[in-house]
Design an enzyme around this catalytic site. Structure first.
Site, PDB file in Angstrom:
ATOM      1  N   HIS A 170       0.803  -1.226   0.000  1.00 33.85           N
ATOM      2  CA  HIS A 170       0.000   0.000   0.000  1.00 33.85           C
ATOM      3  C   HIS A 170       0.835   1.275   0.000  1.00 33.85           C
ATOM      4  CE1 HIS A 170      -3.815  -2.055   0.260  1.00 33.85           C
ATOM      5  NE2 HIS A 170      -3.435  -2.746   1.312  1.00 33.85           N
ATOM      6  N   ARG A 209       7.077  -5.357   3.225  1.00 30.81           N
ATOM      7  CA  ARG A 209       5.819  -6.040   2.933  1.00 30.81           C
ATOM      8  C   ARG A 209       5.739  -6.170   1.428  1.00 30.81           C
ATOM      9  NH1 ARG A 209      -0.363  -4.771   4.627  1.00 30.81           N
ATOM     10  NH2 ARG A 209       0.042  -2.675   3.805  1.00 30.81           N
ATOM     11  N   ASP A 268      16.758  -9.727  -2.359  1.00 29.11           N
ATOM     12  CA  ASP A 268      18.059  -9.413  -2.969  1.00 29.11           C
ATOM     13  C   ASP A 268      18.442  -7.955  -2.701  1.00 29.11           C
ATOM     14  OD1 ASP A 268      18.258 -11.977  -3.932  1.00 29.11           O
ATOM     15  OD2 ASP A 268      17.645 -11.486  -5.982  1.00 29.11           O
ATOM     16  N   GLU A 324      -5.627 -12.168   7.194  1.00 31.66           N
ATOM     17  CA  GLU A 324      -6.556 -11.045   7.040  1.00 31.66           C
ATOM     18  C   GLU A 324      -7.704 -11.395   6.104  1.00 31.66           C
ATOM     19  OE1 GLU A 324      -4.307  -7.680   5.524  1.00 31.66           O
ATOM     20  OE2 GLU A 324      -3.276  -8.888   4.012  1.00 31.66           O
ATOM     21  N   ASP A 382      -8.226  -5.336   6.868  1.00 35.12           N
ATOM     22  CA  ASP A 382      -8.829  -6.294   5.934  1.00 35.12           C
ATOM     23  C   ASP A 382      -9.626  -7.353   6.694  1.00 35.12           C
ATOM     24  OD1 ASP A 382      -8.223  -5.499   3.256  1.00 35.12           O
ATOM     25  OD2 ASP A 382      -6.120  -5.867   3.699  1.00 35.12           O
TER      26      ASP A 382
HETATM   27  C1  3PY Z   1      -4.577  -4.435   7.264  1.00 31.24           C
HETATM   28  O1  3PY Z   1      -4.911  -3.908   8.340  1.00 31.24           O
HETATM   29  O2  3PY Z   1      -5.357  -5.056   6.543  1.00 31.24           O
HETATM   30  C2  3PY Z   1      -3.225  -4.284   6.801  1.00 31.24           C
HETATM   31  O3  3PY Z   1      -2.837  -4.943   5.865  1.00 31.24           O
HETATM   32  C3  3PY Z   1      -2.332  -3.302   7.480  1.00 31.24           C
HETATM   33  O4  3PY Z   1      -1.686  -2.517   6.537  1.00 31.24           O
HETATM   34 MG    MG Z   2      -4.326  -5.715   4.679  1.00 29.26          MG
END
Ligand code: 3PY
Ligand code: MG
Length: 227
Positions: free
Chosen positions: A46, A71, A85, A147, A173
């Site tokens: 994100h 991430r 890498d 999530e 999420d």
């Molecule tokens: C979420 O809360 O879904 C996340 O991925 C945090 O960035």
């Molecule tokens: Mg998320």
């Protein structure tokens, strides 16, 4: 190889605090790295930047006491291997749903025979040291984000995946799929119960349990809960 200080600390049962970079600025990442976090994450999902910004962000974090991690934008082996890498010492991967996806994630992060990571640690070996290959499989932290509903339903098989170090809850999420709104993680009983369930299963498997926190206040609560 330079030790992964968050893996060491969490292995001793201690809590670590992870900063989160959404700005594609190496200078901001460097400031974050000096702010007292144990690790700082380059958010390639994100965060508003691409690989050409992620690389100097990882370099900037490397000049600080914080461990540089990333991430991934998705469970895509090419992108994950590229971030490793570039010197990421850990990968947090979004939306892992089941054992197959967890194994694919681990496979992208570990050299054979533990996985299928392609060899070419261009910058990682500069940051880590010339013996990177010998120790990378042990030092790199691999965390599957939980999530999604499938991720919750298949939690035990995900946690049992060899080579996976732990899980990282995405509370926003997760809230959506539980019928709540983003930001409901401390107020909606379905979110509270599901988060507690994920935490307790991760600890039962002897795996790390992390969670995204929207503020220092929430992080302080999560710390007392055992994340
Ligand atoms: C979420 O809360 O879904 C996340 O991925 C945090 O960035
Ligand atoms: Mg998320």
């Amino acid at each position: 190889m330079r030790k992964n200080l968050i893996k060491e600390k969490m292995s001793r049962g201690e809590c670590t605090t992870n900063g989160w970079c959404a700005l594609g600025s190496p200078y901001a990442a460097e400031i974050m790295g000096h702010a007292g976090f144990d690790s700082v994450t380059v958010d390639a999902q994100h965060g508003l930047f691409d690989f050409s910004a992620a690389l100097p962000m990882l370099q900037a974090i490397s000049a600080t006491p914080a461990v540089p991690i990333a991430r991934a934008p998705w469970n895509d082996a090419a992108t994950i291997m590229h971030l490793l890498d570039a010197g990421a010492y850990g990968i947090i991967c979004p939306m892992i749903n089941n054992r197959v996806e967890a194994a694919r994630l681990v496979g992208a992060c570990r050299y054979a025979p533990a996985g299928a990571r392609s060899y070419g640690p261009a910058r990682a070996a500069l940051y880590a040291g010339a013996d990177y290959f010998a120790h990378a499989n042990d030092e790199i932290v691999v965390l599957a984000m939980i999530e999604t509903l499938d991720g919750v339903n298949n939690l035990d098989e995900i946690l049992a995946t060899p080579g996976l170090d732990g899980v990282y809850i995405g509370p926003n999420d997760l809230a959506l799929v539980l019928g709540a709104k983003p930001g409901s993680d401390l107020t909606d009983q379905r979110c509270i119960d599901t988060i507690a369930h994920i935490l307790s299963r991760a600890l039962a498997h002897g795996k790390f349990a992390g969670i995204f926190c929207a503020s220092g206040e929430v992080a302080a609560i999560r710390r007392t809960q055992g994340f």
